[in-house]
Scaffold this motif. Structure first.
Motif, PDB file in Angstrom:
ATOM      1  N   ASN A   1       0.837  -1.202   0.000  1.00  0.00           N
ATOM      2  CA  ASN A   1       0.000   0.000   0.000  1.00  0.00           C
ATOM      3  C   ASN A   1       0.871   1.249   0.000  1.00  0.00           C
ATOM      4  OD1 ASN A   1      -2.752  -1.349   0.731  1.00  0.00           O
ATOM      5  ND2 ASN A   1      -1.346  -2.096   2.315  1.00  0.00           N
ATOM      6  N   ASN A   2       0.297   2.348  -0.466  1.00  0.00           N
ATOM      7  CA  ASN A   2       0.931   3.659  -0.344  1.00  0.00           C
ATOM      8  C   ASN A   2       0.093   4.500   0.614  1.00  0.00           C
ATOM      9  OD1 ASN A   2       2.157   6.132  -0.560  1.00  0.00           O
ATOM     10  ND2 ASN A   2       2.056   6.254  -2.787  1.00  0.00           N
ATOM     11  N   PHE A   3       0.549   4.590   1.859  1.00  0.00           N
ATOM     12  CA  PHE A   3      -0.127   5.380   2.888  1.00  0.00           C
ATOM     13  C   PHE A   3       0.781   6.551   3.255  1.00  0.00           C
ATOM     14  CE2 PHE A   3      -2.186   1.172   4.363  1.00  0.00           C
ATOM     15  CZ  PHE A   3      -3.223   1.321   3.454  1.00  0.00           C
ATOM     16  N   SER A   4       0.786   7.571   2.445  1.00  0.00           N
ATOM     17  CA  SER A   4       1.703   8.708   2.593  1.00  0.00           C
ATOM     18  C   SER A   4       0.927  10.012   2.681  1.00  0.00           C
ATOM     19  CB  SER A   4       2.674   8.769   1.406  1.00  0.00           C
ATOM     20  OG  SER A   4       3.425   7.580   1.290  1.00  0.00           O
ATOM     21  N   TYR A   5       1.630  11.074   3.094  1.00  0.00           N
ATOM     22  CA  TYR A   5       1.065  12.430   3.133  1.00  0.00           C
ATOM     23  C   TYR A   5      -0.158  12.509   4.051  1.00  0.00           C
ATOM     24  CZ  TYR A   5       4.209  13.432  -0.732  1.00  0.00           C
ATOM     25  OH  TYR A   5       5.335  13.582  -1.513  1.00  0.00           O
ATOM     26  N   ASN A   6      -0.056  11.866   5.197  1.00  0.00           N
ATOM     27  CA  ASN A   6      -1.075  12.010   6.235  1.00  0.00           C
ATOM     28  C   ASN A   6      -0.590  13.026   7.265  1.00  0.00           C
ATOM     29  OD1 ASN A   6      -3.215   9.980   5.392  1.00  0.00           O
ATOM     30  ND2 ASN A   6      -1.366   8.718   5.313  1.00  0.00           N
ATOM     31  N   GLN A   7      -1.121  12.999   8.489  1.00  0.00           N
ATOM     32  CA  GLN A   7      -0.851  14.034   9.493  1.00  0.00           C
ATOM     33  C   GLN A   7       0.648  14.366   9.579  1.00  0.00           C
ATOM     34  OE1 GLN A   7      -2.832  15.943  11.433  1.00  0.00           O
ATOM     35  NE2 GLN A   7      -1.055  16.891  12.371  1.00  0.00           N
ATOM     36  N   LYS A   8       0.963  15.652   9.489  1.00  0.00           N
ATOM     37  CA  LYS A   8       2.364  16.074   9.496  1.00  0.00           C
ATOM     38  C   LYS A   8       2.495  17.443  10.129  1.00  0.00           C
ATOM     39  CE  LYS A   8       6.271  16.890   6.346  1.00  0.00           C
ATOM     40  NZ  LYS A   8       6.720  16.865   4.923  1.00  0.00           N
TER      41      LYS A   8
ATOM     42  N   VAL B   1       5.448   7.831   3.565  1.00  0.00           N
ATOM     43  CA  VAL B   1       6.429   8.912   3.601  1.00  0.00           C
ATOM     44  C   VAL B   1       5.740  10.257   3.766  1.00  0.00           C
ATOM     45  CG1 VAL B   1       7.966   7.556   2.113  1.00  0.00           C
ATOM     46  CG2 VAL B   1       6.451   9.254   1.080  1.00  0.00           C
ATOM     47  N   GLN B   2       6.539  11.275   4.098  1.00  0.00           N
ATOM     48  CA  GLN B   2       6.083  12.668   4.157  1.00  0.00           C
ATOM     49  C   GLN B   2       4.914  12.861   5.130  1.00  0.00           C
ATOM     50  OE1 GLN B   2       7.525  15.277   2.999  1.00  0.00           O
ATOM     51  NE2 GLN B   2       9.012  14.463   1.519  1.00  0.00           N
ATOM     52  N   GLN B   3       5.117  12.372   6.360  1.00  0.00           N
ATOM     53  CA  GLN B   3       4.138  12.526   7.436  1.00  0.00           C
ATOM     54  C   GLN B   3       4.911  12.401   8.746  1.00  0.00           C
ATOM     55  OE1 GLN B   3       1.477   9.411   6.194  1.00  0.00           O
ATOM     56  NE2 GLN B   3       3.138   7.925   6.151  1.00  0.00           N
ATOM     57  N   ASN B   4       4.240  12.379   9.869  1.00  0.00           N
ATOM     58  CA  ASN B   4       4.967  12.276  11.132  1.00  0.00           C
ATOM     59  C   ASN B   4       5.566  10.882  11.327  1.00  0.00           C
ATOM     60  OD1 ASN B   4       4.671  14.936  12.014  1.00  0.00           O
ATOM     61  ND2 ASN B   4       2.643  14.532  12.843  1.00  0.00           N
ATOM     62  N   ASP B   5       4.735   9.859  11.359  1.00  0.00           N
ATOM     63  CA  ASP B   5       5.199   8.479  11.526  1.00  0.00           C
ATOM     64  C   ASP B   5       4.999   7.691  10.243  1.00  0.00           C
ATOM     65  OD1 ASP B   5       5.620   8.998  14.246  1.00  0.00           O
ATOM     66  OD2 ASP B   5       3.679   8.150  14.847  1.00  0.00           O
ATOM     67  N   GLY B   6       5.948   6.785   9.980  1.00  0.00           N
ATOM     68  CA  GLY B   6       5.648   5.751   9.005  1.00  0.00           C
ATOM     69  C   GLY B   6       4.740   4.726   9.663  1.00  0.00           C
TER      70      GLY B   6
ATOM     71  N   LEU C   1       9.923   4.051   4.325  1.00  0.00           N
ATOM     72  CA  LEU C   1       9.405   4.861   5.428  1.00  0.00           C
ATOM     73  C   LEU C   1      10.260   6.113   5.607  1.00  0.00           C
ATOM     74  CD1 LEU C   1       9.008   1.814   7.864  1.00  0.00           C
ATOM     75  CD2 LEU C   1       7.233   2.783   6.399  1.00  0.00           C
ATOM     76  N   ASN C   2      10.811   6.621   4.536  1.00  0.00           N
ATOM     77  CA  ASN C   2      11.755   7.727   4.612  1.00  0.00           C
ATOM     78  C   ASN C   2      11.062   9.087   4.512  1.00  0.00           C
ATOM     79  OD1 ASN C   2      11.149   7.895   1.865  1.00  0.00           O
ATOM     80  ND2 ASN C   2      13.053   6.956   1.216  1.00  0.00           N
ATOM     81  N   TRP C   3      11.847  10.126   4.772  1.00  0.00           N
ATOM     82  CA  TRP C   3      11.379  11.511   4.656  1.00  0.00           C
ATOM     83  C   TRP C   3      10.156  11.808   5.523  1.00  0.00           C
ATOM     84  CZ3 TRP C   3      14.602  14.955   2.742  1.00  0.00           C
ATOM     85  CH2 TRP C   3      15.596  14.542   1.841  1.00  0.00           C
ATOM     86  N   ASN C   4      10.029  11.100   6.634  1.00  0.00           N
ATOM     87  CA  ASN C   4       9.044  11.476   7.641  1.00  0.00           C
ATOM     88  C   ASN C   4       9.679  12.452   8.624  1.00  0.00           C
ATOM     89  OD1 ASN C   4       6.731   9.866   6.792  1.00  0.00           O
ATOM     90  ND2 ASN C   4       8.000   8.098   7.292  1.00  0.00           N
TER      91      ASN C   4
END
Length: 305
Positions: free
Chosen positions: A121-128, A164-169, A185-188
């Motif tokens: 899955n791609n679960f990215s760009y959530n709470q940040k 990626v691109q959120q607080n936690d992977g 899980l990078n760039w968090n």
């Protein structure tokens, strides 16, 4: 002959009443309740849906043997609140193939579950949020937001996902026997993998690099272990992060850790490639800790190899 007819009628009745395990296609709508034994394919497309009650657009509660396939499905939430999928008190649930799920608090939240599989899955760009100090001792109700949140879960596998691109992977609280491998899980800006009071897990072959915040220092790390014991962490890319690996025990220093860290690249940290404080009995083997402010910081730790 009469007995044969009766048997045939009973057989037909059973065929009608027993739920089919064949795949069912559905559109994605809020508060979709999934039943045990369901094999669901979300109809492909782009969805923008708000989790109005913050209890999951898809809900799997007190269920067993469920599969949700999100191939070619893109889901956007609203205001980084709620969850795409909420799972509680359930076993043998598989979530796979979602093309994207963004703008939620967490894409998936699971509580008191076992036998979960979350794959591809791609679960990215959530709470940040990118500034402010992270309190590493906060509980699950103060979780930072991101890809997947596991609370009191066991015997689960997360593989092949991008978060990626959120607080936690991936965040795990009071979990056991979770296998996390081959994820990006990078760039968090909180943690690639967060483990609080989580034991006997295997974390390997993940890319948790470049986990940082604008606020410096802020206790972010590629992998965080707070009072987490008997875990194996190996062959991960943890480079360019606040800390590569961060262990903390503090007032729980009488609890043996006995974690095993091997063949990880923890280099290029502005702080500590590996930090282990008040920690007991941990083993560090063949980890790269180059070009960091400190290679290993082992304050108040003991019985380390």
């Amino acid at each position: 002959m009469k007995n044969s007819i009766v048997l045939l009628i009973i057989t037909i009745a059973l065929a009608i009443t027993i739920p089919s395990m064949s795949q069912t296609n559905i559109d994605l709508v809020d508060n979709t309740e999934i039943q045990s034994g369901a094999n669901i394919k979300i109809n492909p497309g782009n969805y923008q849906i708000q989790d109005l009650n913050n209890n999951g657009i898809i809900r799997i509660v007190d269920r067993d043997d469920v599969t949700i396939d999100g191939a070619d499905v893109n889901v956007t939430g609203m205001d980084t609140t709620g969850y795409l999928i909420y799972i509680e008190n359930s076993t043998n649930v598989t979530i796979k193939n979602f093309n994207s799920a963004s703008a939620f608090y967490y894409a998936i939240r699971a509580k008191n579950c076992s036998g979960l599989t979350i794959e591809d899955n791609n679960f990215s760009y959530n709470q940040k949020d990118t500034v402010g100090w992270i309190f590493i001792w906060s509980g699950v109700n103060e979780a930072l937001g991101g890809g997947v949140l596991l609370d009191h879960c066991s015997d689960a596998e997360l593989m092949g996902n991008t978060m990626v691109q959120q607080n936690d992977g991936i965040a795990m609280y009071s979990c056991m026997d979770i296998r996390v491998h081959d994820n990006i899980l990078n760039w968090n800006c909180g943690f690639g993998v967060r483990m609080n009071f989580t034991d006997a897990c295997n974390i390997h072959n993940n890319d948790c690099s470049h986990v940082n915040r604008i606020t410096d220092p802020s206790d972010c790390a590629a992998i965080l272990l707070i009072v987490s014991n008997n875990n194996t962490v190996e062959y991960n890319d943890l480079t360019y992060s606040g800390d590569g690996i961060f262990l903390g025990q503090y007032e729980h220093s009488d609890i043996p850790n006995n974690n095993y860290f091997a063949h990880n690249n923890c280099s290029y940290s502005p702080h500590n490639a590996i930090e282990a404080t008040f920690a007991d009995g941990n083993v560090f083997v063949d980890n790269a800790c180059n070009y960091s402010h400190y290679g290993l910081w082992l304050g108040y730790s003991f019985n380390n190899l």
